[in-house]
Design a protein around this motif. Structure first.
Motif, PDB file in Angstrom:
ATOM      1  N   ASP A 220       0.805  -1.209   0.000  1.00 39.33           N
ATOM      2  CA  ASP A 220       0.000   0.000   0.000  1.00 39.33           C
ATOM      3  C   ASP A 220       0.840   1.262   0.000  1.00 39.33           C
ATOM      4  O   ASP A 220       0.315   2.345  -0.232  1.00 39.33           O
ATOM      5  CB  ASP A 220      -0.924  -0.005   1.225  1.00 39.33           C
ATOM      6  N   ASN A 221       2.096   1.139   0.293  1.00 41.29           N
ATOM      7  CA  ASN A 221       2.950   2.320   0.345  1.00 41.29           C
ATOM      8  C   ASN A 221       4.003   2.318  -0.758  1.00 41.29           C
ATOM      9  O   ASN A 221       5.061   2.900  -0.602  1.00 41.29           O
ATOM     10  CB  ASN A 221       3.631   2.413   1.719  1.00 41.29           C
ATOM     11  N   ASN A 225       4.521   7.300  -2.742  1.00 46.08           N
ATOM     12  CA  ASN A 225       4.378   7.400  -1.290  1.00 46.08           C
ATOM     13  C   ASN A 225       5.242   8.545  -0.773  1.00 46.08           C
ATOM     14  O   ASN A 225       6.286   8.836  -1.359  1.00 46.08           O
ATOM     15  CB  ASN A 225       4.859   6.085  -0.669  1.00 46.08           C
TER      16      ASN A 225
ATOM     17  N   ASN B  75      -1.522   4.811   5.192  1.00 45.14           N
ATOM     18  CA  ASN B  75      -1.326   4.765   3.746  1.00 45.14           C
ATOM     19  C   ASN B  75      -0.935   6.172   3.288  1.00 45.14           C
ATOM     20  O   ASN B  75      -1.744   7.089   3.339  1.00 45.14           O
ATOM     21  CB  ASN B  75      -2.630   4.320   3.066  1.00 45.14           C
ATOM     22  N   ARG B  82      -6.234   5.975  -0.691  1.00 42.40           N
ATOM     23  CA  ARG B  82      -5.486   6.397   0.499  1.00 42.40           C
ATOM     24  C   ARG B  82      -6.412   6.947   1.586  1.00 42.40           C
ATOM     25  O   ARG B  82      -6.337   6.542   2.746  1.00 42.40           O
ATOM     26  CB  ARG B  82      -4.453   7.456   0.101  1.00 42.40           C
ATOM     27  N   ASP B  85      -8.566   4.281   3.235  1.00 45.42           N
ATOM     28  CA  ASP B  85      -7.763   3.432   4.126  1.00 45.42           C
ATOM     29  C   ASP B  85      -7.478   4.161   5.444  1.00 45.42           C
ATOM     30  O   ASP B  85      -7.638   3.594   6.537  1.00 45.42           O
ATOM     31  CB  ASP B  85      -6.425   3.070   3.469  1.00 45.42           C
TER      32      ASP B  85
END
Lengths: 251, 173
Positions: A220-221, A225, B75, B82, B85
């Protein structure tokens, strides 16, 4: 005692009401002392900025800034309220970034990886493999097949890694990184390089401008990011980062 | 008289060659298959010291009554999911905040070993998880201290084999 790094405000600890009177008095003294020291540091910072501005003008012969710089970022032209203006990137660098964005993952497939290469998993084994693929897409030739056959790049800056809230969201660009460069992360326990990410530019996140990376880490990162790790393995202790400029073929 | 000796020697050489070939074949098979499951980049230990440090940071964050101050992984990507989450992470934290005007005091930390990674549904597909219990005393003005237990679930951070605290869960005895 809590210090808000963004506003420089000092406040009492959350359990202040539960302290005895003697401890409350000590906390009050500590807060007063911190406020004095912060005010002194801000004044000193302004003086240094001003001296630097004068020195640069004298050394370079360039005209003085049209407004008084209020920070080193102002002085050096680093924007604080918007993304960096698009710099002309070489074709090789542009290809590297395109690859990084494509294979770092996305919301429908956070763990996306190019099947042309072996994937060493999301535990943390694939970060340098991914960075190597990005550099290859940017025209670099392999050095060799051994684990020690790798390119280092030129460190243009280092930064200690205090607790996450104290990190500068624009530290990589302030250090001089441009999209396609690398960040090496040294871990808290040993201070050795234990993670690599590809710097790809800037983005507004949660209402603030941050420098961003593509990487192979927790799925997810991975895609665009923010550059700041939020796990304690890379903040505090011996943790630090190296901002590394790489010169792509043809540059 | 000589022929049987030569024949005997040839048989010995043939058997030796066959054994060497079998040995080489077995070695190749072992290399290909037996080492296939060895993870060259295993997760690091999630030590008591790491858990204790994480627990102290999380309790300090909970005591501010502001989920944003609680040190769980978020996130921070550029993906459109994002915000969703992070809203779920905030909701997860808010569920275990101390009541207004109350505070937690950390009593001890108890390793709970492997956990079900499905307990962190807002992160995409962690294949493993670890956990520890924070044994707490909840202090509220004018009330007797109340014991509470909050379990912390950690998933692979994806950086250097380190674990990242990712979710909180109230444990009722």
């Amino acid at each position: 005692v809590e210090v808000d790094q963004s506003t420089n405000q000092v406040s009492p600890p959350a359990n202040y009401d539960y302290l005895d009177d003697a401890t409350k008095a000590k906390v009050g003294q500590k807060i007063a002392d911190l406020r004095t020291r912060i005010a002194h540091a801000l004044t000193e910072g302004d003086r240094i900025d001003s001296d630097l501005a004068r020195a640069i003008v004298e050394a370079s012969g360039t005209p003085a800034p049209t407004k008084t710089p209020t920070s080193l970022g102002d002085l050096l032209g680093v924007p604080s309220n918007g993304p960096l203006p698009p710099a002309p990137l070489s074709e090789q660098r542009r290809r590297a970034i395109e690859y990084a964005d494509r294979w770092a993952g996305n919301s429908s497939d956070p763990h996306r990886a190019n099947s042309d290469y072996e994937n060493f998993g999301d535990g943390g084994g694939d970060c340098t493999n991914f960075a190597s693929q990005v550099m290859r897409a940017g025209g670099f030739k392999d050095v060799g097949d051994g684990i020690d056959d790798w390119r280092r790049g030129d460190a243009v800056g280092t930064s200690p890694m205090p607790a996450n809230g104290a990190l500068d969201p624009l530290a990589p660009s302030r250090a001089g990184l441009i999209p396609g460069d690398l960040i090496y992360y040294r871990d808290t326990a040993s201070g050795t390089i234990n993670h690599t990410a590809v710097y790809v530019g800037q983005q507004i996140q949660g209402g603030r401008l941050v420098d961003i990376v593509d990487q192979h880490a927790n799925g997810d990162n991975n895609f665009r990011n923010d550059w700041m790790p939020d796990n304690p393995g890379f903040t505090g202790g011996s943790a630090s980062v190296e901002f590394v400029h790489v010169t792509y073929p043809g540059e | 008289m000589r022929m049987p000796v030569i024949k005997h020697t040839r048989t010995t050489v043939a058997i030796a060659l066959a054994l060497i070939l079998i040995g080489l074949g077995a070695s190749a098979l072992w290399y290909l298959y037996a080492t296939e499951d060895v993870d060259p980049y295993p997760m690091k230990e999630y030590t008591a010291e790491m858990q204790d440090k994480a627990a102290k940071g999380i309790v300090a964050g909970l005591n501010t009554h502001n989920p944003d101050n609680v040190e769980l992984t978020r996130n921070h990507s550029g993906d459109p999911d994002r915000e969703a989450d992070n809203a779920r992470i905030t909701e997860n934290i808010a569920a275990v905040l101390p009541p207004p005007s109350c505070q937690y005091v950390l009593v001890n930390v108890d390793d709970q070993g492997e956990q079900d990674p499905a307990t962190v549904p807002w992160f995409s597909g962690p294949t493993q998880a670890r956990g520890f219990d924070m044994k707490l005393q909840q202090l509220c003005p004018g009330q007797q201290p109340t014991p509470r237990t909050i379990r912390v679930i950690a998933i692979p951070s994806g950086m250097g084999g380190y674990w990242a605290e990712a979710a909180l869960e109230e444990r009722r005895s």
